[in-house]
Motif scaffolding. Structure first.
Motif, mmCIF file in Angstrom:
data_model
loop_
_atom_site.group_PDB
_atom_site.id
_atom_site.type_symbol
_atom_site.label_atom_id
_atom_site.label_comp_id
_atom_site.label_asym_id
_atom_site.label_seq_id
_atom_site.Cartn_x
_atom_site.Cartn_y
_atom_site.Cartn_z
ATOM 1 N N LYS A 259 0.829 -0.786 0.256
ATOM 2 C CA LYS A 259 -0.123 -0.653 0.510
ATOM 3 C C LYS A 259 1.174 0.889 0.081
ATOM 4 O O LYS A 259 0.297 2.255 -0.814
ATOM 5 C CB LYS A 259 -0.659 0.256 1.046
ATOM 6 C CG LYS A 259 -1.572 1.232 1.084
ATOM 7 C CD LYS A 259 -2.809 1.069 0.378
ATOM 8 C CE LYS A 259 -3.456 2.350 -0.016
ATOM 9 N NZ LYS A 259 -4.743 2.078 -1.182
ATOM 10 N N ALA A 260 1.739 1.177 1.349
ATOM 11 C CA ALA A 260 2.880 1.962 1.031
ATOM 12 C C ALA A 260 3.391 2.253 -0.632
ATOM 13 O O ALA A 260 3.826 3.688 -0.772
ATOM 14 C CB ALA A 260 3.817 1.489 1.778
ATOM 15 N N ARG A 261 3.559 1.348 -1.680
ATOM 16 C CA ARG A 261 4.347 1.345 -2.521
ATOM 17 C C ARG A 261 3.008 2.189 -3.192
ATOM 18 O O ARG A 261 4.106 3.058 -4.692
ATOM 19 C CB ARG A 261 4.459 -0.082 -3.328
ATOM 20 C CG ARG A 261 5.660 0.254 -4.424
ATOM 21 C CD ARG A 261 6.402 -0.844 -4.713
ATOM 22 N NE ARG A 261 7.397 -1.593 -3.925
ATOM 23 C CZ ARG A 261 7.451 -2.852 -3.225
ATOM 24 N NH1 ARG A 261 6.508 -3.324 -4.081
ATOM 25 N NH2 ARG A 261 7.894 -3.296 -2.744
ATOM 26 N N GLU A 262 2.486 2.288 -3.203
ATOM 27 C CA GLU A 262 1.223 2.429 -4.555
ATOM 28 C C GLU A 262 0.931 4.050 -3.705
ATOM 29 O O GLU A 262 0.548 4.513 -4.865
ATOM 30 C CB GLU A 262 -0.157 1.896 -3.785
ATOM 31 C CG GLU A 262 -1.754 1.569 -5.335
ATOM 32 C CD GLU A 262 -2.904 1.452 -3.958
ATOM 33 O OE1 GLU A 262 -3.361 1.007 -3.601
ATOM 34 O OE2 GLU A 262 -2.753 -0.263 -4.310
ATOM 35 N N CYS A 263 1.005 4.675 -2.912
ATOM 36 C CA CYS A 263 0.542 5.551 -2.607
ATOM 37 C C CYS A 263 1.963 6.410 -2.720
ATOM 38 O O CYS A 263 2.544 7.602 -2.005
ATOM 39 C CB CYS A 263 0.733 5.714 -0.600
ATOM 40 S SG CYS A 263 -0.760 5.471 -0.638
ATOM 41 N N GLY A 264 3.193 5.904 -3.698
ATOM 42 C CA GLY A 264 4.557 6.654 -3.724
ATOM 43 C C GLY A 264 6.349 6.410 -2.709
ATOM 44 O O GLY A 264 6.250 7.164 -3.157
ATOM 45 N N PHE A 265 5.661 5.403 -1.362
ATOM 46 C CA PHE A 265 6.706 5.650 -1.261
ATOM 47 C C PHE A 265 7.571 4.798 -1.642
ATOM 48 O O PHE A 265 6.811 3.189 -1.449
ATOM 49 C CB PHE A 265 6.192 5.038 0.867
ATOM 50 C CG PHE A 265 5.388 6.314 0.716
ATOM 51 C CD1 PHE A 265 5.867 7.688 1.090
ATOM 52 C CD2 PHE A 265 4.321 6.441 1.077
ATOM 53 C CE1 PHE A 265 5.834 9.033 1.102
ATOM 54 C CE2 PHE A 265 3.789 7.411 1.431
ATOM 55 C CZ PHE A 265 4.586 8.961 1.512
ATOM 56 N N GLU A 266 8.927 4.833 -1.761
ATOM 57 C CA GLU A 266 9.682 3.843 -2.447
ATOM 58 C C GLU A 266 10.471 2.583 -1.608
ATOM 59 O O GLU A 266 10.570 1.330 -2.093
ATOM 60 C CB GLU A 266 11.590 4.500 -3.057
ATOM 61 C CG GLU A 266 10.872 5.133 -4.264
ATOM 62 C CD GLU A 266 11.594 6.001 -4.902
ATOM 63 O OE1 GLU A 266 12.963 5.368 -5.416
ATOM 64 O OE2 GLU A 266 11.080 6.762 -4.946
ATOM 65 N N ASP A 267 10.706 2.543 -0.433
ATOM 66 C CA ASP A 267 10.949 1.917 0.707
ATOM 67 C C ASP A 267 10.447 2.201 2.380
ATOM 68 O O ASP A 267 10.080 3.316 2.527
ATOM 69 C CB ASP A 267 12.087 2.560 0.866
ATOM 70 C CG ASP A 267 13.329 1.164 1.372
ATOM 71 O OD1 ASP A 267 12.815 0.036 1.764
ATOM 72 O OD2 ASP A 267 14.440 1.148 1.778
ATOM 73 N N THR A 268 9.960 1.144 1.932
ATOM 74 C CA THR A 268 9.035 1.177 3.511
ATOM 75 C C THR A 268 9.355 0.499 4.410
ATOM 76 O O THR A 268 10.287 -0.599 4.468
ATOM 77 C CB THR A 268 8.124 0.263 4.089
ATOM 78 O OG1 THR A 268 7.216 1.221 2.957
ATOM 79 C CG2 THR A 268 7.235 0.719 5.142
ATOM 80 N N GLY A 269 9.951 0.317 6.344
ATOM 81 C CA GLY A 269 10.508 -0.196 7.367
ATOM 82 C C GLY A 269 9.871 -0.465 8.634
ATOM 83 O O GLY A 269 8.891 0.780 8.474
ATOM 84 N N PHE A 270 9.715 -1.473 9.616
ATOM 85 C CA PHE A 270 9.261 -1.280 10.658
ATOM 86 C C PHE A 270 10.640 -1.138 11.666
ATOM 87 O O PHE A 270 10.928 -1.980 11.381
ATOM 88 C CB PHE A 270 8.725 -1.967 10.921
ATOM 89 C CG PHE A 270 7.146 -2.692 9.580
ATOM 90 C CD1 PHE A 270 6.013 -1.734 9.812
ATOM 91 C CD2 PHE A 270 7.465 -3.159 8.682
ATOM 92 C CE1 PHE A 270 4.967 -2.256 8.970
ATOM 93 C CE2 PHE A 270 7.148 -2.912 7.030
ATOM 94 C CZ PHE A 270 5.607 -2.184 7.213
ATOM 95 N N THR A 271 9.840 -0.625 12.670
ATOM 96 C CA THR A 271 10.766 -0.765 14.199
ATOM 97 C C THR A 271 9.674 -1.050 15.058
ATOM 98 O O THR A 271 8.192 -1.069 15.261
ATOM 99 C CB THR A 271 11.869 0.325 14.514
ATOM 100 O OG1 THR A 271 12.574 -0.293 15.739
ATOM 101 C CG2 THR A 271 11.071 1.795 14.997
ATOM 102 N N THR A 272 9.815 -1.408 16.780
ATOM 103 C CA THR A 272 9.150 -1.016 17.934
ATOM 104 C C THR A 272 9.359 0.162 18.237
ATOM 105 O O THR A 272 9.253 0.817 18.239
ATOM 106 C CB THR A 272 10.278 -1.499 18.419
ATOM 107 O OG1 THR A 272 10.893 -1.239 19.454
ATOM 108 C CG2 THR A 272 10.334 -3.276 18.665
ATOM 109 N N ALA A 273 7.937 0.058 19.045
ATOM 110 C CA ALA A 273 7.658 1.117 19.815
ATOM 111 C C ALA A 273 8.046 1.908 20.999
ATOM 112 O O ALA A 273 8.095 2.467 21.905
ATOM 113 C CB ALA A 273 6.318 1.728 19.933
ATOM 114 N N ALA A 274 9.714 1.444 21.272
ATOM 115 C CA ALA A 274 10.594 1.640 22.216
ATOM 116 C C ALA A 274 10.899 2.544 22.281
ATOM 117 O O ALA A 274 11.296 2.968 20.967
ATOM 118 C CB ALA A 274 11.732 0.006 21.807
ATOM 119 N N PRO A 275 11.312 3.232 23.573
ATOM 120 C CA PRO A 275 12.007 4.815 23.572
ATOM 121 C C PRO A 275 13.412 4.961 23.527
ATOM 122 O O PRO A 275 13.349 4.009 22.749
ATOM 123 C CB PRO A 275 11.819 5.326 25.057
ATOM 124 C CG PRO A 275 11.226 4.165 25.744
ATOM 125 C CD PRO A 275 11.211 2.956 24.891
#
Ligand code: SF4
Ligand code: SF4
Length: 378
Positions: A10-26
């Protein structure tokens, strides 16, 4: 239930060429860095950008579980050289105020997440470069910038956008490291004209031209004016000299039509003489870190850049601004700019302005005259 693959698609469809994930740790390392460098970053906190709060995603979205990081390239198309000379590239196609491009794409992704039961927040004060590296999307440069692993040919011409979400996604492998080649002898640090880069990954924002052009509280200190060169708003020097950016700089890109349409409005003369109505209609929606209360600084920035061109064609413009301008800080910079250009015409304007002047403009005129060749000498 949507997973990482669907979000990336979906992010690619919205024009974002790269997407990553990380935790919500401080972001504890950022918190301690801010604690250590309170003096250097105190201005941000005073101006309402609570960087300390931004290090804990729970203060942004209570119940936060993950952070999705999107990489957006702001330098996708070529910009007119007359604009690149004076303005940071990241402001030349910035639609954060009009919401016409990036805003709509982020919104489309957030709507998709919402439809799938995921709440999200898009904070400005979370350490977005650190989040991007924690999500494995690239590495740091010694110039403190973030370099994408694949967007803009691995360059720093990108903005990481962070979405704090209340759904847990498996975090990607972090890439929290400096990715500079051994053979680069710190070109960015050597090239920084104001000494803002004090060492690898150590920036004193108070000496950075970007800060000085839009957040500097008072008139730019005299010793920094010449080093600031032609910059009016922002600075790309430590990116321009970086070999990691060379591949993208070598690309033949199509011209950005929006930026092309800004050329006339952003001419130095027009900035120097603009009034509030002009600023509101033509400037603010593109470069909005200063409100109309900062009009004096915009003009002082234009005057300083004119002075640093050493081009006598600007003397008449500066003379007109000297007569019409009502702010002593701008007048002080105009006097400096005339002194920097020098020559008989500039000297004549300074001498004519001296009798009716008072502090601090008077000191600037006197200093400018000291460095200006006498009438008839050139
Ligand atoms: S943006 Fe300009 S002033 Fe700021 S660190 Fe880079 S080269 Fe130095
Ligand atoms: S100029 Fe050299 S040291 Fe600086 S960020 Fe680029 S590669 Fe790293």
């Amino acid at each position: 239930m949507v997973g990482k693959r669907e979000v990336i698609e979906k992010a690619r469809e919205c024009g974002f060429e790269d997407t990553g994930f990380t935790t919500a740790a401080p972001f504890d390392s950022q918190r301690s860095l801010l604690d250590q460098r309170r003096e250097e970053y105190g201005w941000a906190i005073r101006s309402g950008l609570d960087l300390i709060a931004g290090t804990d995603p729970q203060t942004i979205l209570p119940g936060a579980k993950s952070i999705i990081v999107l990489v957006d390239a702001y330098f996708r198309e070529a910009f007119p050289p007359s604009l690149e000379r004076h303005f940071g590239r990241c402001y030349l196609d910035d639609d954060r105020m009009t919401g016409t491009r990036l805003g709509k794409r982020v919104k489309a992704l957030r709507v998709y997440l919402r439809e799938n039961g995921i709440d999200s927040k898009v904070p400005f004060h979370l350490p977005h470069r650190l989040a991007a590296a924690r999500a494995g999307l690239g590495t740091f440069g010694k110039n403190c910038l973030f370099y994408s692993r694949k967007v803009a040919a691995g360059g720093s011409w990108v903005t990481p956008i962070v979405l704090v979400v209340d759904r847990e996604f498996e975090p990607d492998e972090p890439t929290l490291e400096v990715g500079c080649p051994d053979w680069c002898r710190n070109a960015c640090i050597a090239a920084c004209p104001t000494g803002a880069l004090k060492g690898p990954r150590h920036l004193d924002p108070r000496r950075c031209i970007s800060y000085l052009t839009y957040f500097g509280e008072e008139l730019t200190p005299r010793e920094l004016r010449a080093p600031m060169g032609l910059c009016v708003y922002g600075c790309d020097r430590c990116q321009n000299v970086c070999p990691r950016n060379a591949p993208w700089l070598a690309r033949e890109l199509t011209m950005n039509r929006k930026a092309e349409g800004m050329v006339e409005d952003f001419r130095l003369e027009n900035l120097l003489h603009m009034d509030k109505a002009y600023f509101t209609a033509k400037i603010w929606q593109h470069m909005f870190y200063m409100s109309d209360a900062g009009l004096w600084r915009w003009k002082a920035n234009a005057a300083r850049a004119m002075g640093n061109t050493l081009d006598e064609k600007y003397v008449s413009e500066l003379a007109r601004a000297f007569r019409e301008n009502g702010d002593e800080r701008t007048s002080a910079m105009i006097a400096w700019a005339l002194g920097r250009i020098g020559g008989p015409a500039a000297k004549q304007v300074l001498e004519a302005a001296l009798p009716g002047s008072s502090s601090p403009v008077r000191e600037e005129i006197l200093a400018a005259l000291e460095g200006t060749p006498a009438t008839g000498e050139c």
